[in-house]
Design a protein around this motif. Structure first.
Motif, PDB file in Angstrom:
ATOM      1  N   ALA A 105       0.830  -1.203   0.000  1.00 13.18           N
ATOM      2  CA  ALA A 105       0.000   0.000   0.000  1.00 13.18           C
ATOM      3  C   ALA A 105       0.863   1.251   0.000  1.00 13.18           C
ATOM      4  O   ALA A 105       0.617   2.197  -0.764  1.00 13.18           O
ATOM      5  CB  ALA A 105      -0.935   0.003   1.211  1.00 13.18           C
ATOM      6  N   LEU A 106       1.893   1.281   0.845  1.00 12.30           N
ATOM      7  CA  LEU A 106       2.782   2.441   0.902  1.00 12.30           C
ATOM      8  C   LEU A 106       3.588   2.577  -0.387  1.00 12.30           C
ATOM      9  O   LEU A 106       3.870   3.693  -0.844  1.00 12.30           O
ATOM     10  CB  LEU A 106       3.708   2.347   2.110  1.00 12.30           C
ATOM     11  N   ILE A 107       3.976   1.439  -0.965  1.00 12.10           N
ATOM     12  CA  ILE A 107       4.699   1.485  -2.235  1.00 12.10           C
ATOM     13  C   ILE A 107       3.833   2.122  -3.318  1.00 12.10           C
ATOM     14  O   ILE A 107       4.272   3.007  -4.062  1.00 12.10           O
ATOM     15  CB  ILE A 107       5.144   0.069  -2.662  1.00 12.10           C
ATOM     16  N   THR A 108       2.578   1.694  -3.396  1.00 14.19           N
ATOM     17  CA  THR A 108       1.649   2.240  -4.393  1.00 14.19           C
ATOM     18  C   THR A 108       1.443   3.738  -4.186  1.00 14.19           C
ATOM     19  O   THR A 108       1.450   4.522  -5.150  1.00 14.19           O
ATOM     20  CB  THR A 108       0.294   1.512  -4.306  1.00 14.19           C
ATOM     21  N   GLU A 118      12.937   7.495  -5.370  1.00 13.11           N
ATOM     22  CA  GLU A 118      13.378   6.114  -5.530  1.00 13.11           C
ATOM     23  C   GLU A 118      12.883   5.264  -4.362  1.00 13.11           C
ATOM     24  O   GLU A 118      12.863   5.700  -3.206  1.00 13.11           O
ATOM     25  CB  GLU A 118      14.907   6.080  -5.612  1.00 13.11           C
ATOM     26  N   ILE A 119      12.505   4.006  -4.663  1.00 11.78           N
ATOM     27  CA  ILE A 119      11.983   3.098  -3.646  1.00 11.78           C
ATOM     28  C   ILE A 119      12.860   1.851  -3.564  1.00 11.78           C
ATOM     29  O   ILE A 119      13.153   1.213  -4.581  1.00 11.78           O
ATOM     30  CB  ILE A 119      10.533   2.677  -3.960  1.00 11.78           C
ATOM     31  N   HIS A 120      13.260   1.505  -2.333  1.00  8.45           N
ATOM     32  CA  HIS A 120      13.963   0.261  -2.054  1.00  8.45           C
ATOM     33  C   HIS A 120      13.031  -0.642  -1.253  1.00  8.45           C
ATOM     34  O   HIS A 120      12.306  -0.171  -0.377  1.00  8.45           O
ATOM     35  CB  HIS A 120      15.234   0.514  -1.246  1.00  8.45           C
ATOM     36  N   THR A 128      13.695 -13.676  -1.259  1.00  4.36           N
ATOM     37  CA  THR A 128      14.654 -14.781  -1.174  1.00  4.36           C
ATOM     38  C   THR A 128      14.980 -15.424  -2.519  1.00  4.36           C
ATOM     39  O   THR A 128      15.690 -16.430  -2.562  1.00  4.36           O
ATOM     40  CB  THR A 128      14.109 -15.878  -0.239  1.00  4.36           C
ATOM     41  N   ASN A 129      14.471 -14.867  -3.644  1.00  2.00           N
ATOM     42  CA  ASN A 129      14.753 -15.451  -4.957  1.00  2.00           C
ATOM     43  C   ASN A 129      14.701 -14.378  -6.035  1.00  2.00           C
ATOM     44  O   ASN A 129      14.109 -13.315  -5.842  1.00  2.00           O
ATOM     45  CB  ASN A 129      13.764 -16.576  -5.273  1.00  2.00           C
ATOM     46  N   TYR A 130      15.299 -14.671  -7.172  1.00  2.00           N
ATOM     47  CA  TYR A 130      15.424 -13.643  -8.207  1.00  2.00           C
ATOM     48  C   TYR A 130      14.082 -13.318  -8.856  1.00  2.00           C
ATOM     49  O   TYR A 130      13.873 -12.199  -9.330  1.00  2.00           O
ATOM     50  CB  TYR A 130      16.453 -14.071  -9.261  1.00  2.00           C
ATOM     51  N   GLU A 131      13.142 -14.289  -8.883  1.00  2.00           N
ATOM     52  CA  GLU A 131      11.828 -13.999  -9.446  1.00  2.00           C
ATOM     53  C   GLU A 131      11.135 -12.881  -8.659  1.00  2.00           C
ATOM     54  O   GLU A 131      10.459 -12.034  -9.242  1.00  2.00           O
ATOM     55  CB  GLU A 131      10.949 -15.258  -9.435  1.00  2.00           C
ATOM     56  N   THR A 132      11.323 -12.885  -7.341  1.00  2.00           N
ATOM     57  CA  THR A 132      10.751 -11.825  -6.507  1.00  2.00           C
ATOM     58  C   THR A 132      11.396 -10.483  -6.847  1.00  2.00           C
ATOM     59  O   THR A 132      10.716  -9.455  -6.926  1.00  2.00           O
ATOM     60  CB  THR A 132      10.963 -12.151  -5.019  1.00  2.00           C
ATOM     61  N   PHE A 133      12.709 -10.485  -7.050  1.00  2.00           N
ATOM     62  CA  PHE A 133      13.405  -9.257  -7.442  1.00  2.00           C
ATOM     63  C   PHE A 133      12.834  -8.709  -8.742  1.00  2.00           C
ATOM     64  O   PHE A 133      12.599  -7.496  -8.872  1.00  2.00           O
ATOM     65  CB  PHE A 133      14.900  -9.542  -7.622  1.00  2.00           C
ATOM     66  N   GLU A 134      12.613  -9.589  -9.702  1.00  2.00           N
ATOM     67  CA  GLU A 134      12.096  -9.155 -10.999  1.00  2.00           C
ATOM     68  C   GLU A 134      10.660  -8.623 -10.877  1.00  2.00           C
ATOM     69  O   GLU A 134      10.274  -7.686 -11.582  1.00  2.00           O
ATOM     70  CB  GLU A 134      12.148 -10.324 -11.994  1.00  2.00           C
ATOM     71  N   PHE A 135       9.867  -9.212  -9.991  1.00  2.00           N
ATOM     72  CA  PHE A 135       8.506  -8.729  -9.761  1.00  2.00           C
ATOM     73  C   PHE A 135       8.535  -7.277  -9.294  1.00  2.00           C
ATOM     74  O   PHE A 135       7.798  -6.430  -9.808  1.00  2.00           O
ATOM     75  CB  PHE A 135       7.827  -9.618  -8.710  1.00  2.00           C
ATOM     76  N   TRP A 136       9.377  -6.990  -8.310  1.00  2.00           N
ATOM     77  CA  TRP A 136       9.443  -5.619  -7.781  1.00  2.00           C
ATOM     78  C   TRP A 136      10.070  -4.661  -8.791  1.00  2.00           C
ATOM     79  O   TRP A 136       9.722  -3.479  -8.830  1.00  2.00           O
ATOM     80  CB  TRP A 136      10.200  -5.605  -6.456  1.00  2.00           C
ATOM     81  N   GLU A 138       9.552  -4.710 -11.971  1.00  2.00           N
ATOM     82  CA  GLU A 138       8.478  -4.321 -12.890  1.00  2.00           C
ATOM     83  C   GLU A 138       7.585  -3.240 -12.289  1.00  2.00           C
ATOM     84  O   GLU A 138       6.948  -2.473 -13.016  1.00  2.00           O
ATOM     85  CB  GLU A 138       7.643  -5.548 -13.268  1.00  2.00           C
ATOM     86  N   LEU A 139       7.539  -3.161 -10.953  1.00  2.00           N
ATOM     87  CA  LEU A 139       6.735  -2.139 -10.286  1.00  2.00           C
ATOM     88  C   LEU A 139       7.515  -0.842 -10.070  1.00  2.00           C
ATOM     89  O   LEU A 139       6.998   0.104  -9.476  1.00  2.00           O
ATOM     90  CB  LEU A 139       6.226  -2.671  -8.946  1.00  2.00           C
ATOM     91  N   GLY A 140       8.776  -0.831 -10.538  1.00  2.00           N
ATOM     92  CA  GLY A 140       9.546   0.401 -10.498  1.00  2.00           C
ATOM     93  C   GLY A 140      10.562   0.498  -9.378  1.00  2.00           C
ATOM     94  O   GLY A 140      11.255   1.522  -9.258  1.00  2.00           O
ATOM     95  N   LEU A 141      10.704  -0.540  -8.531  1.00  2.00           N
ATOM     96  CA  LEU A 141      11.698  -0.496  -7.455  1.00  2.00           C
ATOM     97  C   LEU A 141      13.082  -0.754  -8.028  1.00  2.00           C
ATOM     98  O   LEU A 141      13.259  -1.565  -8.952  1.00  2.00           O
ATOM     99  CB  LEU A 141      11.369  -1.513  -6.360  1.00  2.00           C
ATOM    100  N   THR A 142      14.075  -0.064  -7.488  1.00  2.00           N
ATOM    101  CA  THR A 142      15.432  -0.154  -8.024  1.00  2.00           C
ATOM    102  C   THR A 142      16.360  -1.014  -7.173  1.00  2.00           C
ATOM    103  O   THR A 142      17.427  -1.401  -7.627  1.00  2.00           O
ATOM    104  CB  THR A 142      16.052   1.250  -8.119  1.00  2.00           C
ATOM    105  N   ARG A 143      15.957  -1.296  -5.941  1.00  2.00           N
ATOM    106  CA  ARG A 143      16.818  -2.068  -5.040  1.00  2.00           C
ATOM    107  C   ARG A 143      15.966  -2.921  -4.118  1.00  2.00           C
ATOM    108  O   ARG A 143      14.884  -2.517  -3.700  1.00  2.00           O
ATOM    109  CB  ARG A 143      17.702  -1.143  -4.204  1.00  2.00           C
TER     110      ARG A 143
END
Length: 430
Positions: A105-108, A118-120, A128-136, A138-143
């Motif tokens: 909610a806060l991210i949105t 910028e949002i981390h 805990t996995n790279y698929e999760t990193f890729e999901f975030w 796509e939502l615009g998070l950089t770290r």
């Protein structure tokens, strides 16, 4: 697609619970600092920053080429998000480098109401996995701040498969609950750990009872080495900085926004020196590794281990029984000014100082030297033998040059509990 790992300099990211600690972290080599505001964070008891203090802190950090991140990583309940959009816009307009968030909610709200900030992703989100990193991504998070339960092998695989920046903890307290998502504090003290009120119930001492059927309960205190504890030892990766660098970690995170300036200065100094040494030469890092370890043990902390990076923690990564190692140094003051002609330093006292005390001066760049407190005078210029009042300004003669901002620590006297090889404890005088 697999990413090519390049050896690059990771940032040393230090905690800054107050404006004073922020300036100390910057002065002692931090490449970035993380702080808390007066809303949406998980450290309600830290010296959280007002907007005015944030503005001053960001200005000071940016003047020294250092970035500032604000932790806004609470889990929001209905209504907690009210006002978040305006708050994020204020942070953006102050020139903040990034916010650290876990709640979707806060991210949105941040993406929608404060574009350009910028949002981390916080470690509370358990990535805990790279698929999760890729999901975030796509939502615009950089770290993404890595979950502390990730192994070194998993970290290496994540780095190969994503371009998202990886921030990983290297030093500080470990939570007994998965990624810090704890409800024990809620149950024990009605303080919500996920909304900034953790009472650290896992650090309390608990008794253990024998409960025979139909009989009175009987305490087993004294029959076991220590009452039952759920407390984990602290993390320390100073010896393993090469693995962090070789596996492409972008940011080395030091925990401890509630720790002292002695802690912040010492730990920041050590990790900065470790990164500098390894990138200059692996041999140089190996040569100074023991000095780095010794230096870290001069600040108050729990026992140390490597968390989940190399194996699943066992009872050896829990606190129980006699302490195996206890820091023997005490922070006593900081240098405020130095008169090179007279070789006299003006110091601000933090703990009792006596004429003749054996002390160590240390400063940014891993500078150290030992000396004795000599020619001790108070602020009125009177010669004194003892200075017991906190924050008093004093002057002393020093054998070497010092700089404003250098710290002073004294070797403490007392008792140390050590384990013998058979596991029993022995008490020796320090």
């Amino acid at each position: 697609m697999t990413q090519q790992i390049k050896k690059k300099r990771p940032e040393v990211l230090s905690p800054a619970g107050t404006l004073e600690k922020l300036k100390v972290a910057v002065d002692y080599g931090a490449d970035a600092v993380f702080i808390g505001g007066q809303a949406y964070g998980l450290r309600s008891r830290a010296g959280n920053f007002s907007m005015e203090e944030m503005a001053e802190g960001i200005s000071y950090a940016h003047d020294h080429g250092v970035k500032v991140y604000v932790a806004a990583n609470m889990v929001t309940h209905e209504g907690n998000e009210i006002g978040a959009g305006q708050w994020f816009r204020q942070l953006r307009d102050l020139g903040l480098d990034a916010v650290i968030v876990s709640d979707p909610a806060l991210i949105t709200i941040c993406v929608t109401d404060a574009p350009g900030l910028e949002i981390h992703l916080s470690t509370q989100a358990s990535s805990t996995n790279y698929e999760t990193f890729e999901f975030w991504k796509e939502l615009g998070l950089t770290r993404v701040v890595l979950a502390r339960e990730v192994s070194m092998a998993e970290l290496a695989e994540i780095r190969k498969r994503t371009s998202v920046e990886i921030e990983a903890f290297v030093h500080g307290a470990m939570c007994i609950s998965y990624s810090g998502r704890c409800v024990l504090s809620n149950h024990m003290s009605h303080r919500d750990a996920n909304r900034g009120g953790c009472s650290q119930s896992c650090r309390w001492k608990y008794d253990l009872y024998d409960l025979p059927f139909g009989q009175e309960r009987r305490s087993l205190k004294g029959e076991i080495p220590e009452e039952f504890s759920m407390s984990a030892v602290d993390m320390c990766m100073i010896e393993n900085i090469p693995d962090m660098i070789e596996n492409g970690v972008d940011s080395l995170k030091i925990e401890g926004r509630m720790k002292s300036i002695h802690y912040v200065s010492t730990v920041t100094n050590c990790y900065k020196a470790a990164v500098d040494a390894y990138l200059e030469s692996p041999a140089k890092f190996e040569a100074m590794k023991e000095d780095l370890i010794d230096e870290l043990w001069k600040v108050a902390q729990r026992e140390l281990a490597t968390g989940f990076y190399y194996h699943r923690p066992t009872e050896n990564e829990q606190l129980f029984g006699a302490r195996r190692k206890i820091p023997q140094y005490q922070f006593v003051g900081e240098v405020i000014d130095f008169d090179e002609t007279a070789m006299r330093a003006t110091i601000r006292q933090r703990n009792v100082i006596n004429e003749g005390d054996s002390v160590e001066f240390y400063g940014p760049g891993f500078r150290h030297f030992k000396a004795f407190i000599k020619d001790l005078h108070n602020a009125d210029g009177q010669k004194i033998e003892r200075a017991p009042k906190p924050m008093e300004l004093l002057t002393i003669t020093v054998p070497q040059k010092v700089k404003a901002g250098d710290m002073i620590r004294a070797c403490k006297e007392g008792l140390v509990n050590l384990y013998k090889e058979d596991g029993s404890s022995v008490t020796v005088r320090a």
